[in-house]
Scaffold this motif. Sequence first.
Motif, short mmCIF file in Angstrom:
data_model
loop_
_atom_site.label_atom_id
_atom_site.label_comp_id
_atom_site.label_asym_id
_atom_site.label_seq_id
_atom_site.Cartn_x
_atom_site.Cartn_y
_atom_site.Cartn_z
N GLY A 160 0.82 -1.20 0.00
CA GLY A 160 0.00 0.00 0.00
C GLY A 160 0.85 1.24 0.00
N LEU A 161 0.20 2.35 0.22
CA LEU A 161 0.83 3.65 0.14
C LEU A 161 1.82 3.86 1.28
N ASP A 162 2.87 4.63 1.00
CA ASP A 162 3.74 5.15 2.05
C ASP A 162 2.98 6.30 2.70
N ALA A 165 4.73 9.59 3.92
CA ALA A 165 5.13 10.42 2.78
C ALA A 165 3.91 11.07 2.13
N ALA A 166 2.78 10.37 2.11
CA ALA A 166 1.57 10.94 1.53
C ALA A 166 1.09 12.14 2.33
N GLY A 167 1.09 12.02 3.66
CA GLY A 167 0.70 13.15 4.50
C GLY A 167 1.61 14.34 4.32
N ALA A 168 2.91 14.08 4.24
CA ALA A 168 3.87 15.17 4.02
C ALA A 168 3.66 15.81 2.66
N LEU A 287 -11.74 19.48 -6.37
CA LEU A 287 -10.51 19.00 -5.76
C LEU A 287 -9.32 19.60 -6.49
N SER A 288 -8.27 19.94 -5.73
CA SER A 288 -7.05 20.46 -6.33
C SER A 288 -6.13 19.33 -6.76
N ALA A 289 -6.06 18.28 -5.95
CA ALA A 289 -5.20 17.14 -6.26
C ALA A 289 -5.68 15.92 -5.48
N VAL A 290 -5.42 14.77 -6.04
CA VAL A 290 -5.69 13.50 -5.36
C VAL A 290 -4.37 12.76 -5.22
N LEU A 291 -4.08 12.29 -4.02
CA LEU A 291 -2.88 11.48 -3.78
C LEU A 291 -3.27 10.03 -4.01
N HIS A 292 -2.65 9.44 -5.01
CA HIS A 292 -3.11 8.15 -5.53
C HIS A 292 -2.01 7.11 -5.41
N HIS A 293 -2.44 5.86 -5.25
CA HIS A 293 -1.54 4.72 -5.41
C HIS A 293 -2.34 3.64 -6.12
N ASP A 294 -1.65 2.82 -6.88
CA ASP A 294 -2.31 1.85 -7.74
C ASP A 294 -2.67 0.60 -6.94
N LEU A 295 -3.95 0.43 -6.64
CA LEU A 295 -4.39 -0.74 -5.89
C LEU A 295 -4.07 -2.05 -6.61
N ARG A 296 -4.12 -2.03 -7.93
CA ARG A 296 -3.81 -3.25 -8.68
C ARG A 296 -2.37 -3.68 -8.43
N ASN A 320 7.72 -2.94 0.65
CA ASN A 320 8.08 -1.91 -0.33
C ASN A 320 6.85 -1.06 -0.62
N PRO A 321 6.55 -0.06 0.25
CA PRO A 321 5.33 0.73 0.07
C PRO A 321 5.30 1.45 -1.28
N SER A 322 4.09 1.67 -1.77
CA SER A 322 3.91 2.35 -3.05
C SER A 322 4.26 3.82 -2.95
N ALA A 323 4.83 4.36 -4.01
CA ALA A 323 5.13 5.78 -4.07
C ALA A 323 3.84 6.58 -4.25
N VAL A 324 3.86 7.83 -3.81
CA VAL A 324 2.71 8.72 -3.93
C VAL A 324 2.63 9.27 -5.35
N GLN A 325 1.48 9.16 -5.97
CA GLN A 325 1.24 9.79 -7.27
C GLN A 325 0.31 10.99 -7.05
N VAL A 326 0.69 12.14 -7.59
CA VAL A 326 -0.12 13.34 -7.46
C VAL A 326 -0.93 13.52 -8.74
N ILE A 327 -2.24 13.42 -8.63
CA ILE A 327 -3.14 13.55 -9.78
C ILE A 327 -3.86 14.88 -9.68
N THR A 328 -3.81 15.66 -10.74
CA THR A 328 -4.47 16.96 -10.82
C THR A 328 -5.54 16.90 -11.91
N PRO A 329 -6.32 17.97 -12.09
CA PRO A 329 -7.29 17.96 -13.20
C PRO A 329 -6.65 17.76 -14.55
N HIS A 330 -5.35 18.02 -14.67
CA HIS A 330 -4.68 17.94 -15.97
C HIS A 330 -4.21 16.53 -16.33
N ASN A 331 -4.06 15.66 -15.33
CA ASN A 331 -3.66 14.27 -15.66
C ASN A 331 -4.64 13.24 -15.10
#
Length: 337
Positions: A160-162, A165-168, A287-296, A320-331
């Motif tokens: 799962g997510l780190d 790091a996601a909170g930071a 929403l300005s951004a979503v902090l995402h990790h790939d559940l699959r 090995n926790p998943s890295a944080v992905q920052v998703i915005t309206p543009h991606n």
Amino acid sequence: MKHPYRIREIAAQAGLSEATVDRVLNDRPGVRESTIREVRQAIADLDRQRTQVRLAGRTFMIDVVVQAPPRFSASIRAALEAELPGLRPATFRARFHLLDGPSVADVVTVLDRVARSRSEGVILKAPDVPEIVAAARRVPTPLVTLVTDLPASRRITYVGLDNRAAGATAAYLIHRWLGAGDGDVLVVRGRSSYRGEDERAAGFRAEMPSFRRLFSVVDPEDSPETVAAGIREVLAGAPSIRAIYSMYAGAGGNRTVVSAFRDHPYDVFVAHDLDEENTALLRQRKLSAVLHHDLRTDLRRACHAIMQANGVLPGPIRVNPSAVQVITPHNAPPVEF
């Protein structure tokens, strides 16, 4: 040249005759050096492919125990079922135990039932409380914690997510978007017994500058009405709030939070998990951004760890926790999944 394979297997892998392979293996004269290399390469290839042979025809029955709102439980089910075909030649069969209520006793009951069943692995998302940890320790099969960890449970790994790091990351984004001016932050979170949320909160507080005041609303029972009422009460006494960090979308989701801010404009809203609702809110610029990790990816790692623990995949089991992905309206992906 030591090896565990029949001459026929090596000959088929190398594309050579059995007689030629026999001469190479027994160091008989009259064989070209290039042919010797081909035989050695064939044996190396067979070594690497032994894992596939061991997996062929093997069926793993696993139990997936999740305490979460139905929306998130459905995401976990869909992600695992999408990954199952990619685990071939092994076959995975999953029994889902999806609990949407806050009862600790219900989780304990399910884990004790799983412990008595014929299962080759358990994937668990549950709060880090002593009763659940004790029940998890009674499960005799390999156990993987998902999204939120139970380190005292003797789990073989966490996927799962780190979360720290996601909170930071959330604090960094909010502070940068608010700029150097005024603006305080509302944090919305679920029941405090989830270690993942505690880690997100710790990372958030550590990164957020001290001059910004933090207010919080807790969703103790996955009740959208409770969350909405709590937000309105906080806003009535703190008009300085200009940003929102939603650690965990409870029963009402982030639409409940947006609705509660209807008469109070905000500048930044950072949330977690790229589900259909949050994708739509991103595209609407709620929403300005979503902090995402790939559940699959997380669930694929969980299944690999279970196969490693059962001795059919090589290599050590690592956290090995998943890295944080920052998703915005543009991606953001299309709303229609």
